[in-house]
Design a protein around this motif. Structure first.
Motif, PDB file in Angstrom:
ATOM      1  N   LEU A   1     -38.840  48.210  -2.260  1.00  0.00           N
ATOM      2  CA  LEU A   1     -38.357  47.451  -3.418  1.00  0.00           C
ATOM      3  C   LEU A   1     -39.465  47.255  -4.453  1.00  0.00           C
ATOM      4  N   ARG A   2     -40.691  47.059  -3.962  1.00  0.00           N
ATOM      5  CA  ARG A   2     -41.788  46.852  -4.894  1.00  0.00           C
ATOM      6  C   ARG A   2     -42.024  48.116  -5.730  1.00  0.00           C
ATOM      7  N   ARG A   3     -42.035  49.259  -5.063  1.00  0.00           N
ATOM      8  CA  ARG A   3     -42.216  50.521  -5.803  1.00  0.00           C
ATOM      9  C   ARG A   3     -41.077  50.740  -6.789  1.00  0.00           C
ATOM     10  N   MET A   4     -39.875  50.399  -6.338  1.00  0.00           N
ATOM     11  CA  MET A   4     -38.715  50.569  -7.209  1.00  0.00           C
ATOM     12  C   MET A   4     -38.842  49.683  -8.440  1.00  0.00           C
ATOM     13  N   ALA A   5     -39.229  48.426  -8.233  1.00  0.00           N
ATOM     14  CA  ALA A   5     -39.370  47.495  -9.352  1.00  0.00           C
ATOM     15  C   ALA A   5     -40.443  47.984 -10.316  1.00  0.00           C
ATOM     16  N   MET A   6     -41.562  48.477  -9.749  1.00  0.00           N
ATOM     17  CA  MET A   6     -42.653  48.934 -10.620  1.00  0.00           C
ATOM     18  C   MET A   6     -42.251  50.171 -11.405  1.00  0.00           C
ATOM     19  N   GLY A   7     -41.609  51.122 -10.707  1.00  0.00           N
ATOM     20  CA  GLY A   7     -41.171  52.341 -11.383  1.00  0.00           C
ATOM     21  C   GLY A   7     -40.142  52.041 -12.457  1.00  0.00           C
TER      22      GLY A   7
ATOM     23  N   LEU B   1     -44.219  57.062  -9.461  1.00  0.00           N
ATOM     24  CA  LEU B   1     -44.118  57.990 -10.591  1.00  0.00           C
ATOM     25  C   LEU B   1     -42.786  58.735 -10.574  1.00  0.00           C
ATOM     26  N   VAL B   2     -42.326  59.113  -9.404  1.00  0.00           N
ATOM     27  CA  VAL B   2     -41.043  59.818  -9.317  1.00  0.00           C
ATOM     28  C   VAL B   2     -39.896  58.890  -9.739  1.00  0.00           C
ATOM     29  N   ILE B   3     -39.974  57.638  -9.301  1.00  0.00           N
ATOM     30  CA  ILE B   3     -38.953  56.667  -9.721  1.00  0.00           C
ATOM     31  C   ILE B   3     -38.996  56.500 -11.244  1.00  0.00           C
ATOM     32  N   PHE B   4     -40.205  56.390 -11.765  1.00  0.00           N
ATOM     33  CA  PHE B   4     -40.397  56.266 -13.212  1.00  0.00           C
ATOM     34  C   PHE B   4     -39.716  57.423 -13.947  1.00  0.00           C
ATOM     35  N   LEU B   5     -39.939  58.637 -13.458  1.00  0.00           N
ATOM     36  CA  LEU B   5     -39.333  59.809 -14.110  1.00  0.00           C
ATOM     37  C   LEU B   5     -37.817  59.769 -14.019  1.00  0.00           C
ATOM     38  N   GLY B   6     -37.308  59.359 -12.846  1.00  0.00           N
ATOM     39  CA  GLY B   6     -35.856  59.313 -12.661  1.00  0.00           C
ATOM     40  C   GLY B   6     -35.187  58.315 -13.589  1.00  0.00           C
TER      41      GLY B   6
ATOM     42  N   MET C   1     -35.886  56.319  -5.114  1.00  0.00           N
ATOM     43  CA  MET C   1     -36.706  55.601  -4.145  1.00  0.00           C
ATOM     44  C   MET C   1     -36.499  56.168  -2.743  1.00  0.00           C
ATOM     45  N   ILE C   2     -35.241  56.268  -2.341  1.00  0.00           N
ATOM     46  CA  ILE C   2     -34.940  56.776  -0.994  1.00  0.00           C
ATOM     47  C   ILE C   2     -35.357  58.242  -0.863  1.00  0.00           C
ATOM     48  N   THR C   3     -35.041  59.032  -1.903  1.00  0.00           N
ATOM     49  CA  THR C   3     -35.396  60.458  -1.844  1.00  0.00           C
ATOM     50  C   THR C   3     -36.896  60.638  -1.722  1.00  0.00           C
ATOM     51  N   SER C   4     -37.651  59.873  -2.497  1.00  0.00           N
ATOM     52  CA  SER C   4     -39.106  60.039  -2.467  1.00  0.00           C
ATOM     53  C   SER C   4     -39.649  59.701  -1.087  1.00  0.00           C
TER      54      SER C   4
END
Lengths: 261, 281
Positions: free
Chosen positions: A63-69, A126-131, A193-196
Motif C-alpha cells: 500500500l505504501r508503494r502504491m500510495a507513493m507511486g 516507478l512502475v506504478i507511477f508509469l501505470g 502494484m500486484i503485477t510488479s
C-alpha cells in the motif's frame, strides 16, 4: 423510514456479493478440485493472513508503494496534462511520446527497470507511477483543452496572469475530468502494484499470493484475491466520496454505480 | 423569475447630468485577417475607424459574420488586429485589462463558484478586502435582481439569471467600459426583453460607456445612443446613426413612439438594400 425500493438499492451490492460467493461455493462443491477451494475455505483463511504480522507488513508495504507511486504520478501528470491542454507547443512535443508509451504494458518494462534499479521499492514504485500517469495526463489534457476560451478571457480581464489562469481557472474547470482520470489511475495503481510484485518477488501482497500458489496453499491464494479485491473496492469508494465532494458544483452525470458510496 | 427589481425613481437620473463628451475608445483603421486554410485568407474586418465617447451607449449592429464580435474582442485586448490599432484613453490596447469588462453571450461564469463567489472574484483579484468585496457584491447581486440566490451554483440558474450574474460579476470590478457581446442572444424573447429593461435601468444610474454587439435592430435602437451599422464580407462600417430618443426610456412608451418606429424601419430598409434578402436579424 426508507421505502422498500430504497432498501433494495442500498442492499443491492451486498446481495450481489453474497450471490457471487454462493455461486462460488456451489461450483467448488460440484467440481471438487484441489486447486479450487470453496468460498468458505477461502474466507476462513483471511483472518490467518490478516492476523500474521509478516503478512500485514507485506500488505502495508504494498500500500505504501502504491500510495507513493499514485501520489507522484498525480503531482506530475496533472500539471503536464493541463499545460498540454493549453499550449499547442507542449502538446506537440509530448503527444508523440505518450502515444508510444501508451500501448506498452508497464509491467513489460519491469525487467529493464529491474536491471537498472534493482528489485526494491524504487523499481516497483516507478512502475506504478508509469501505470497511473498516462490516464491522469490524458484526462487532464482533455479537461484543460475543453475549458471555454471566454472563461479565460473573463479571468484575463480581471487581471489574472497566464499562470494564475492555469491554476485558478483551468485547474478547477478541468477538475471533474481530472478526477475521472485519477479514479482510473487508482485502479491501475492497484493492478500494477500486484503485477510488479509478481515479477519482482520480494515483498508485498502479490508476493504472498504467488508464494502461496507455489506451495499449493490454494485457500490462501483465493483469500488474497478477496483481500486485494476488497482493497480495490474500499479505495474506490473512498476516492468517489472525495471526488463527489470536490465537484459538487458540476453537472450531475449518469454514472454506473460502481462504488458503494 | 419574479425577482426583478421594480423601477423606482432613484434609478432615474435627469438627462442633463450628461458628462461632456470626450473620446474614451479610438479604433484607428483596424483590419483583421483570419487564415481559414493554408491558401485562403478571410478579411473579417476592413479598415474600421470608430471613436466612442465616454458615457455613450454604442451598439454595433450587423449580420452574423460581419466581424462585429471580433471588433469587440480587439477593444477587449483578447484579439490583436492584423493592422491598425485600438486605444483606450489614448493608450494603445495591448491586452485585456480591468478597465474593460466583457459580458459574453455564453455567460462564461466560473461553474465551481457560487453566485457570490463569481461576483466577488474580480474585486478579490484587485486586492479588495474580503469583507468589503462581499458587501459590494451582495448589493450588486441585489441590483441585478438575484437577492436570495447568493449561494447558488451557476448550473442551478436559468440562462437569464446566469447573464445577470455575469453582468454583476463584470460591474463588480468597476470597468470603465462594458463590452457586451450579444449578451442576450441565447435567451428567449421574454427573458431578453426583461434583461434589456434592467440593463437600461442599471446603465442609466451611472452611465458607463457601453459597447454592445447585437444583430437585433430593435435591441440596438431601444438601448443605444448611437448605432454602428456594419456590412459583411469584408466587415466594414456602413453607417453610424445617432438615436435621438429621450431617456430614461421605457419600452411600452417607446414602442408606440413614431420616432422609434422610424429608426427601426429605416435601419431595416438600409440592410435590405445592401444584401437583398433578409436584414441583420
Amino acid at each position: 423510514m426508507m421505502s422498500p425500493a430504497a432498501v433494495l438499492k442500498r442492499a443491492a451490492p451486498v446481495l450481489a456479493c453474497i450471490g457471487l460467493l454462493a455461486i462460488w461455493q456451489a461450483a467448488a462443491l460440484v467440481l471438487k478440485n484441489d486447486s479450487f477451494p470453496t468460498a468458505i475455505e477461502a474466507i476462513r483463511a483471511i483472518p490467518d493472513i490478516l492476523g500474521d504480522k509478516e503478512s500485514l507488513i507485506n500488505i502495508l508495504a504494498s500500500l505504501r508503494r502504491m500510495a507513493m507511486g499514485f501520489g507522484a504520478a498525480v503531482l506530475f501528470s496533472i500539471p503536464l496534462g493541463l499545460l498540454m491542454g493549453r499550449s499547442r507547443a507542449v502538446a506537440a512535443f509530448f503527444n508523440p511520446l505518450l502515444m508510444v508509451i501508451y500501448p506498452v504494458p508497464k509491467a513489460a518494462l519491469m525487467p529493464i527497470i529491474m536491471l537498472w534499479l534493482g528489485v526494491g521499492d524504487v523499481t516497483k514504485t516507478l512502475v506504478i507511477f508509469l501505470g497511473v500517469s498516462l490516464p491522469v495526463i490524458y484526462h487532464s489534457f482533455e479537461g484543460a483543452k475543453a475549458v471555454e476560451q471566454k472563461m479565460l478571457w473573463s479571468g484575463a480581464a480581471m487581471g489574472l496572469s497566464p499562470l494564475q489562469r492555469l491554476v485558478r481557472i483551468v485547474l478547477p474547470a478541468a477538475l471533474p475530468e481530472i478526477l475521472t482520470g485519477c479514479r482510473t489511475g487508482l485502479v491501475l495503481a492497484l493492478i500494477t502494484m500486484i503485477t510488479s510484485e509478481m515479477i519482482a518477488r520480494q515483498s508485498g501482497a502479490g508476493n504472498i499470493l504467488f508464494n502461496a500458489l507455489d506451495m499449493g496453499q490454494y485457500d490462501t491464494v483465493f483469500a488474497m484475491i478477496i483481500i486485494v479485491g476488497a482493497m480495490g473496492i474500499c479505495l474506490d469508494a473512498i476516492f468517489e466520496r472525495i471526488r463527489a465532494r470536490l465537484v459538487r458544483w458540476s453537472e450531475p452525470q449518469f454514472d454506473m454505480p460502481l462504488s458503494f458510496s | 423569475m419574479n425577482v426583478v427589481p421594480s423601477r423606482s425613481s432613484e434609478w432615474v437620473r435627469p438627462v442633463t447630468s450628461h458628462k461632456p463628451a470626450s473620446a474614451i475608445i479610438e479604433i484607428e483603421s483596424v483590419s483583421q485577417v483570419f487564415q481559414t486554410s493554408a491558401r485562403k485568407d478571410h478579411l473579417a474586418l476592413s479598415d474600421i475607424s470608430l471613436t466612442i465617447d465616454e458615457g455613450a451607449f454604442v451598439s454595433i449592429l450587423g449580420p452574423s459574420g460581419c466581424g462585429k464580435s471580433t471588433l469587440l474582442y480587439i477593444v477587449g485586448g483578447f484579439v490583436s488586429p492584423t493592422s491598425g490599432a485600438a486605444k483606450i484613453k489614448g493608450q494603445a490596447i495591448t491586452g485585456p485589462g480591468p478597465d474593460r469588462g466583457p459580458v459574453f453571450q455564453e455567460f462564461a461564469l466560473f461553474p465551481w463558484k457560487t453566485v457570490l463567489g463569481n461576483v466577488m472574484y474580480g474585486p478579490r483579484q484587485q486586492g479588495v478586502r474580503a469583507s468589503e468585496a462581499e458587501a459590494q457584491s451582495r448589493s450588486l447581486i441585489e441590483m441585478v435582481g438575484l437577492k436570495g440566490y447568493e449561494s447558488f451554483y451557476p448550473k442551478e440558474l436559468s440562462g437569464g439569471m446566469k447573464q445577470r450574474v455575469a453582468l454583476a460579476r463584470t460591474l463588480a470590478y468597476h470597468p470603465e467600459v462594458l463590452l457586451m457581446d450579444e449578451p442576450f442572444g441565447a435567451l428567449d424573447a421574454h427573458t431578453r426583453t426583461r434583461l434589456q429593461n434592467d440593463l437600461l435601468n442599471i446603465w442609466e444610474r451611472d452611465r458607463k460607456t457601453v459597447l454592445f454587439v447585437t444583430h437585433s435592430v430593435d435591441e440596438a435602437v431601444f438601448l443605444s445612443d448611437k448605432v454602428v451599422m456594419m456590412s459583411k464580407s469584408p466587415g466594414r462600417i456602413r453607417q453610424i446613426i445617432d438615436i435621438d430618443l429621450p431617456r430614461p426610456r421605457r419600452r411600452n412608451e417607446l414602442l408606440l413612439d413614431p420616432r422609434y418606429q422610424k429608426y427601426v424601419v429605416d435601419i431595416e430598409r438600409m440592410f435590405d438594400e445592401s444584401d437583398g434578402a433578409g436584414g441583420p436579424s
